[in-house]
Design an enzyme around this catalytic site. Structure first.
Site, PDB file in Angstrom:
ATOM      1  N   SER A 118       0.830  -1.202   0.000  1.00  0.00           N
ATOM      2  CA  SER A 118       0.000   0.000   0.000  1.00  0.00           C
ATOM      3  C   SER A 118       0.862   1.249   0.000  1.00  0.00           C
ATOM      4  O   SER A 118       0.373   2.339  -0.229  1.00  0.00           O
ATOM      5  CB  SER A 118      -0.893   0.011   1.248  1.00  0.00           C
ATOM      6  OG  SER A 118      -0.090  -0.047   2.402  1.00  0.00           O
ATOM      7  N   HIS A 139      -2.930  -3.239  -6.040  1.00  0.00           N
ATOM      8  CA  HIS A 139      -3.285  -2.852  -4.671  1.00  0.00           C
ATOM      9  C   HIS A 139      -4.775  -3.063  -4.421  1.00  0.00           C
ATOM     10  O   HIS A 139      -5.610  -2.362  -4.991  1.00  0.00           O
ATOM     11  CB  HIS A 139      -2.875  -1.390  -4.422  1.00  0.00           C
ATOM     12  CG  HIS A 139      -3.125  -0.958  -3.022  1.00  0.00           C
ATOM     13  ND1 HIS A 139      -3.563   0.298  -2.684  1.00  0.00           N
ATOM     14  CD2 HIS A 139      -3.021  -1.634  -1.847  1.00  0.00           C
ATOM     15  CE1 HIS A 139      -3.710   0.363  -1.372  1.00  0.00           C
ATOM     16  NE2 HIS A 139      -3.396  -0.786  -0.851  1.00  0.00           N
ATOM     17  N   GLU A 151      -6.066  -0.946  -7.527  1.00  0.00           N
ATOM     18  CA  GLU A 151      -5.193   0.021  -8.205  1.00  0.00           C
ATOM     19  C   GLU A 151      -4.091  -0.768  -8.920  1.00  0.00           C
ATOM     20  O   GLU A 151      -3.438  -1.619  -8.298  1.00  0.00           O
ATOM     21  CB  GLU A 151      -4.556   0.977  -7.190  1.00  0.00           C
ATOM     22  CG  GLU A 151      -5.571   1.898  -6.526  1.00  0.00           C
ATOM     23  CD  GLU A 151      -4.948   2.773  -5.445  1.00  0.00           C
ATOM     24  OE1 GLU A 151      -5.171   3.984  -5.464  1.00  0.00           O
ATOM     25  OE2 GLU A 151      -4.264   2.228  -4.557  1.00  0.00           O
ATOM     26  N   ASN A 189      -4.818   6.021  -1.163  1.00  0.00           N
ATOM     27  CA  ASN A 189      -4.209   6.405   0.117  1.00  0.00           C
ATOM     28  C   ASN A 189      -3.675   7.830   0.108  1.00  0.00           C
ATOM     29  O   ASN A 189      -3.592   8.468   1.165  1.00  0.00           O
ATOM     30  CB  ASN A 189      -3.117   5.413   0.514  1.00  0.00           C
ATOM     31  CG  ASN A 189      -3.716   4.139   1.096  1.00  0.00           C
ATOM     32  OD1 ASN A 189      -4.848   4.137   1.578  1.00  0.00           O
ATOM     33  ND2 ASN A 189      -2.975   3.056   1.035  1.00  0.00           N
TER      34      ASN A 189
HETATM   35  N1  CAA Z   1     -14.589 -10.097   4.698  1.00  0.00           N
HETATM   36  C1  CAA Z   1     -15.478 -10.459   3.761  1.00  0.00           C
HETATM   37  N2  CAA Z   1     -16.736  -9.962   3.690  1.00  0.00           N
HETATM   38  C2  CAA Z   1     -17.092  -9.060   4.615  1.00  0.00           C
HETATM   39  C3  CAA Z   1     -16.216  -8.635   5.629  1.00  0.00           C
HETATM   40  C4  CAA Z   1     -14.919  -9.197   5.659  1.00  0.00           C
HETATM   41  N3  CAA Z   1     -14.002  -8.849   6.568  1.00  0.00           N
HETATM   42  N4  CAA Z   1     -16.856  -7.710   6.393  1.00  0.00           N
HETATM   43  C5  CAA Z   1     -18.077  -7.573   5.874  1.00  0.00           C
HETATM   44  N5  CAA Z   1     -18.227  -8.383   4.810  1.00  0.00           N
HETATM   45  C6  CAA Z   1     -19.400  -8.516   3.945  1.00  0.00           C
HETATM   46  C7  CAA Z   1     -20.579  -9.044   4.723  1.00  0.00           C
HETATM   47  O1  CAA Z   1     -20.579 -10.459   4.766  1.00  0.00           O
HETATM   48  C8  CAA Z   1     -21.750  -8.490   3.923  1.00  0.00           C
HETATM   49  O2  CAA Z   1     -21.927  -9.309   2.763  1.00  0.00           O
HETATM   50  P1  CAA Z   1     -23.375  -9.459   2.057  1.00  0.00           P
HETATM   51  O3  CAA Z   1     -23.706  -8.126   1.464  1.00  0.00           O
HETATM   52  O4  CAA Z   1     -23.120 -10.527   1.054  1.00  0.00           O
HETATM   53  O5  CAA Z   1     -24.330  -9.866   3.133  1.00  0.00           O
HETATM   54  C9  CAA Z   1     -21.235  -7.122   3.445  1.00  0.00           C
HETATM   55  O6  CAA Z   1     -19.790  -7.212   3.516  1.00  0.00           O
HETATM   56  C10 CAA Z   1     -21.710  -6.006   4.336  1.00  0.00           C
HETATM   57  O7  CAA Z   1     -21.293  -6.303   5.654  1.00  0.00           O
HETATM   58  P2  CAA Z   1     -22.109  -5.968   6.971  1.00  0.00           P
HETATM   59  O8  CAA Z   1     -23.567  -5.883   6.644  1.00  0.00           O
HETATM   60  O9  CAA Z   1     -21.680  -6.896   8.048  1.00  0.00           O
HETATM   61  O10 CAA Z   1     -21.533  -4.589   7.448  1.00  0.00           O
HETATM   62  P3  CAA Z   1     -21.489  -3.210   6.714  1.00  0.00           P
HETATM   63  O11 CAA Z   1     -22.628  -2.997   5.805  1.00  0.00           O
HETATM   64  O12 CAA Z   1     -21.228  -2.266   7.810  1.00  0.00           O
HETATM   65  O13 CAA Z   1     -20.166  -3.307   5.811  1.00  0.00           O
HETATM   66  C11 CAA Z   1     -17.893  -2.947   5.397  1.00  0.00           C
HETATM   67  C12 CAA Z   1     -18.915  -3.606   6.322  1.00  0.00           C
HETATM   68  C13 CAA Z   1     -17.971  -3.600   4.027  1.00  0.00           C
HETATM   69  C14 CAA Z   1     -16.529  -3.224   6.016  1.00  0.00           C
HETATM   70  C15 CAA Z   1     -18.223  -1.418   5.303  1.00  0.00           C
HETATM   71  O14 CAA Z   1     -18.318  -0.878   6.581  1.00  0.00           O
HETATM   72  C16 CAA Z   1     -17.205  -0.649   4.506  1.00  0.00           C
HETATM   73  O15 CAA Z   1     -17.212  -0.645   3.290  1.00  0.00           O
HETATM   74  N6  CAA Z   1     -16.294   0.049   5.229  1.00  0.00           N
HETATM   75  C17 CAA Z   1     -15.218   0.822   4.609  1.00  0.00           C
HETATM   76  C18 CAA Z   1     -14.090  -0.089   4.273  1.00  0.00           C
HETATM   77  C19 CAA Z   1     -12.978   0.618   3.602  1.00  0.00           C
HETATM   78  O16 CAA Z   1     -12.958   1.829   3.430  1.00  0.00           O
HETATM   79  N7  CAA Z   1     -11.981  -0.165   3.204  1.00  0.00           N
HETATM   80  C20 CAA Z   1     -10.773   0.370   2.598  1.00  0.00           C
HETATM   81  C21 CAA Z   1      -9.756   0.578   3.647  1.00  0.00           C
HETATM   82  S1  CAA Z   1      -8.287   1.240   2.975  1.00  0.00           S
HETATM   83  C22 CAA Z   1      -7.440  -0.089   2.412  1.00  0.00           C
HETATM   84  O17 CAA Z   1      -7.810  -1.213   2.522  1.00  0.00           O
HETATM   85  C23 CAA Z   1      -6.184   0.200   1.702  1.00  0.00           C
HETATM   86  C24 CAA Z   1      -4.992   0.507   2.448  1.00  0.00           C
HETATM   87  O18 CAA Z   1      -3.944   0.444   1.817  1.00  0.00           O
HETATM   88  C25 CAA Z   1      -4.970   0.983   3.822  1.00  0.00           C
END
Ligand code: CAA
Length: 283
Positions: A118, A139, A151, A189
């Site tokens: 990342s 990424h 990415e 990022n």
């Molecule tokens: N692994 C796989 N699937 C997951 C999961 C996980 N850890 N967490 C949630 N899910 C799935 C659930 O099973 C659910 O699937 P369905 O639609 O098939 O039922 C779906 O995601 C939605 O989950 P929830 O209803 O439990 O919860 P939610 O609606 O609050 O979503 C979330 C959870 C998807 C994490 C959401 O909160 C979200 O999109 N958050 C932001 C995440 C984000 O910004 N990620 C990027 C971070 S930056 C990065 O990764 C890069 C870096 O370099 C730092």
């Protein structure tokens, strides 16, 4: 043409990449330093597939097929016939370089190497390899099975053909790609980290409570998570690591980590994974 995919490192990101690749029908071989880590990774994937069955999104035969597509090994040499190897090992330049040097010797000449880093410069990871033209950044975002973006990062040496093959591969596993240059933070990022740092500064300066900062961005901007919850989710250590790399590169205060973030990391408040970050997850 890509048929066999190698994934190095079976932490959260590597497991997600292995899962989505196996779901798309690729033959996947996962590698980590111990059988215990490999088994933990497979258990995590199995748990997510079981959840999908519970929700009626997958049947038992589908689950068996996905798991049958995944083989595990602690030997990097076992990835010799992979068409693409995606490295998702720990964010440490020396460790990643060591892995790629070994893979460079072990893998067939046509194989493409990709890193899920990342924050480390992709070109630096490729610099000492024979196949530096066949090296690209891929990424992914956490959680990999859910987040739609990859990415695709082009270094100064990445061949057009390699870039195209890597992009097509990412699209074939259901992702949408954006092309990024090999600059710190790529696209996401570079925008996300300063935003998270600003939210931590707001909290540090007591401009609002943590709940109000998070609610403001969830309800005011439609973000799925507020910035402090998201920092807990990403990991405070990971956020600090990326911020420090960006600050080192640009010497721009925009990327300077707030003292509170560093204090929290040093005290072991790493976010969700350690049970405590801006919020308490111990219960
Ligand atoms: N692994 C796989 N699937 C997951 C999961 C996980 N850890 N967490 C949630 N899910 C799935 C659930 O099973 C659910 O699937 P369905 O639609 O098939 O039922 C779906 O995601 C939605 O989950 P929830 O209803 O439990 O919860 P939610 O609606 O609050 O979503 C979330 C959870 C998807 C994490 C959401 O909160 C979200 O999109 N958050 C932001 C995440 C984000 O910004 N990620 C990027 C971070 S930056 C990065 O990764 C890069 C870096 O370099 C730092």
């Amino acid at each position: 043409m890509i048929k066999k995919v190698g994934v190095i490192g079976i932490g959260q990101m590597g497991a997600g990449i292995a899962q989505v690749s196996a779901q798309a029908g690729y033959s996947v071989i996962i590698n980590d330093i111990s059988d215990e880590l490999l088994q933990r990774g497979i258990r995590g994937i199995t748990k997510l597939l079981d959840k999908a069955i519970e929700k009626g999104k997958l049947d038992q035969a589908g689950k068996d097929k996905i798991l049958a597509n995944i083989k595990a090994t602690t030997e990097l040499a076992a990835l010799s016939d992979c068409d693409i190897v995606i490295e998702a090992a720990t964010e440490n330049m020396a460790i990643k370089k060591e892995i790629f040097a070994e893979l460079d010797k072990a893998c067939k000449a046509e194989a493409i190497f990709a890193t899920n880093t990342s924050s480390l410069p992709v070109g630096d990871l490729a610099a000492s390899l024979k196949r530096r033209g066949q090296f690209v950044g891929l990424h992914f975002f956490n959680p990999v099975p859910v987040m739609k973006l990859v990415e695709v990062v082009k270094t100064l040496d990445t061949a057009d053909e390699t870039f195209k093959t890597a992009k097509t591969f990412a699209e074939s596993i259901g992702k949408t790609t954006v092309s990024a240059k090999d600059t710190p933070g790529f696209v996401v990022n570079a925008l996300l980290i300063p935003y998270l740092l600003d939210a931590i500064r707001q909290y540090e300066n007591e401009l609002a409570t943590r709940e109000d900062i998070d609610n403001a961005m969830v309800l005011g901007c439609g973000h799925p998570m507020g910035p402090l919850t998201l920092t807990d989710f990403i990991g405070l250590d990971t956020t600090l690591y990326i911020a420090d790399i960006m600050y080192d590169e640009f010497k721009d205060s925009h990327y300077a980590a707030p003292p509170l973030l560093r204090r929290m990391v040093n005290a072991g408040y790493l976010g969700k994974k350690s049970g405590h970050g801006f919020y308490d997850y111990s219960k």
